[in-house]
Design an enzyme around this catalytic site. Structure first.
Site, PDB file in Angstrom:
ATOM      1  N   ASN A 174       0.837  -1.211   0.000  1.00 51.09           N
ATOM      2  CA  ASN A 174       0.000   0.000   0.000  1.00 51.09           C
ATOM      3  C   ASN A 174       0.871   1.261   0.000  1.00 51.09           C
ATOM      4  O   ASN A 174       0.550   2.239  -0.677  1.00 51.09           O
ATOM      5  CB  ASN A 174      -0.963   0.002   1.186  1.00 51.09           C
ATOM      6  CG  ASN A 174      -2.209  -0.809   0.892  1.00 51.09           C
ATOM      7  OD1 ASN A 174      -3.059  -0.381   0.113  1.00 51.09           O
ATOM      8  ND2 ASN A 174      -2.292  -2.011   1.461  1.00 51.09           N
ATOM      9  N   HIS A 190      -8.156  -1.023   5.720  1.00 54.93           N
ATOM     10  CA  HIS A 190      -8.451  -2.317   6.348  1.00 54.93           C
ATOM     11  C   HIS A 190      -9.089  -3.242   5.309  1.00 54.93           C
ATOM     12  O   HIS A 190      -9.975  -2.800   4.554  1.00 54.93           O
ATOM     13  CB  HIS A 190      -9.405  -2.113   7.535  1.00 54.93           C
ATOM     14  CG  HIS A 190      -9.707  -3.393   8.253  1.00 54.93           C
ATOM     15  ND1 HIS A 190      -8.785  -3.998   9.088  1.00 54.93           N
ATOM     16  CD2 HIS A 190     -10.799  -4.206   8.230  1.00 54.93           C
ATOM     17  CE1 HIS A 190      -9.313  -5.131   9.555  1.00 54.93           C
ATOM     18  NE2 HIS A 190     -10.527  -5.278   9.060  1.00 54.93           N
ATOM     19  N   GLU A 234      -9.501   6.176  18.621  1.00 55.38           N
ATOM     20  CA  GLU A 234      -8.757   5.345  19.577  1.00 55.38           C
ATOM     21  C   GLU A 234      -9.272   3.906  19.636  1.00 55.38           C
ATOM     22  O   GLU A 234      -8.691   3.076  20.312  1.00 55.38           O
ATOM     23  CB  GLU A 234      -8.620   5.984  20.972  1.00 55.38           C
ATOM     24  CG  GLU A 234      -9.831   6.577  21.620  1.00 55.38           C
ATOM     25  CD  GLU A 234     -10.440   7.712  20.795  1.00 55.38           C
ATOM     26  OE1 GLU A 234     -11.669   7.669  20.618  1.00 55.38           O
ATOM     27  OE2 GLU A 234      -9.710   8.599  20.328  1.00 55.38           O
TER      28      GLU A 234
HETATM   29  C1  GRF Z   1      -3.259  -4.752   3.895  1.00 54.82           C
HETATM   30  O1  GRF Z   1      -4.101  -5.832   3.608  1.00 54.82           O
HETATM   31  C2  GRF Z   1      -3.990  -3.702   4.685  1.00 54.82           C
HETATM   32  O2  GRF Z   1      -5.357  -3.622   4.350  1.00 54.82           O
HETATM   33  C3  GRF Z   1      -3.838  -4.168   6.100  1.00 54.82           C
HETATM   34  O3  GRF Z   1      -2.541  -4.707   6.158  1.00 54.82           O
HETATM   35  C4  GRF Z   1      -2.140  -5.146   4.866  1.00 54.82           C
HETATM   36  C5  GRF Z   1      -0.860  -4.432   4.551  1.00 54.82           C
HETATM   37  O4  GRF Z   1      -0.308  -4.854   3.328  1.00 54.82           O
HETATM   38  N1  GRF Z   1      -4.067  -3.100   7.031  1.00 54.82           N
HETATM   39  P1  GRF Z   1       0.899  -4.049   2.712  1.00 54.82           P
HETATM   40  O5  GRF Z   1       2.019  -4.055   3.763  1.00 54.82           O
HETATM   41  O6  GRF Z   1       0.437  -2.658   2.398  1.00 54.82           O
HETATM   42  O7  GRF Z   1       1.312  -4.808   1.492  1.00 54.82           O
END
Ligand code: GRF
Length: 203
Positions: free
Chosen positions: A14, A108, A141
């Protein structure tokens, strides 16, 4: 609001999607710093390769409030005004959230409020839902709570295992996270109760 601080703990896909959107001008901001609580996080190494300031602040053995204070002050030293959680596997304390009011976002891998917490994709499969997806939301929080900025839906197919479903969701994560960040960076939104309205939505 144009300085992003990315917090991650792992792979960093991400983060890479955000970095690509910044490079291509789809997100009108710069990534001021990437911070990881895990020194060996691949996302940290990738940030360094991309020439983005990146550092680890190991969390092991440090009290949560003390750790969060350290991270918050480092983000402030870099002038960060929007904190983007990208696979940051820690709960943030109320003290941290207060340091960046309505200035922390998270992605998420579920259609919140369904399946908060760990292994959201596995939870979705086990529950037998026909549609899964991902959510970008402001962070408060509580765990995976806070007003929703964007969501994307994907179907759950009959042959899916956790891996296949996660990959389908991840593709959407990489699309909606930069889009949502651009909405926030542009300032073109309002929060009314739990609802986030983009500038183009009539009041
Ligand atoms: C993703 O599935 C995100 O939704 C979750 O953790 C994962 C992180 O993946 N919070 P990356 O490290 O961005 O590849």
């Amino acid at each position: 609001m144009n300085k992003l601080g990315i917090l991650l703990s792992g792979r960093g896909s991400n983060f890479e999607a955000i970095a690509a959107a910044v490079r291509e001008g789809r997100v009108e901001a710069e990534i001021a710093v990437v911070i990881s609580n895990k020194p060996a996080a691949p996302g940290l190494a990738r940030a360094k390769e991309l020439g983005i300031p990146a550092e680890s602040i190991p969390s092991k053995g440090t009290r949560r409030d003390e750790y969060d204070r350290r991270v918050a002050s480092r983000l402030k030293e870099y002038g960060v005004d929007l904190v983007c959680l990208a696979g940051f596997m820690r709960l943030l304390s109320a003290g941290f959230v207060e340091e960046f009011p309505e200035r922390i976002v998270n992605i998420h891998p579920s259609l919140l409020p369904a399946f908060p917490g760990l292994d959201a994709q596995a939870q979705a499969l086990e529950h037998g839902v026909r549609y899964a997806g991902c959510t970008v939301h402001f962070v408060d929080e509580q765990l995976d709570s806070g007003p929703i900025i964007a969501q994307a839906v994907v179907p759950v197919l009959e042959g899916d295992d956790e891996h296949a479903l996660s990959a389908r969701i991840l593709k959407e994560e990489h699309r909606i996270y930069p889009e949502a960040i651009q909405t926030i960076v542009s300032g073109d939104y309002r929060i009314v109760g739990r609802r986030v309205f983009g500038g183009r939505v009539a009041s």
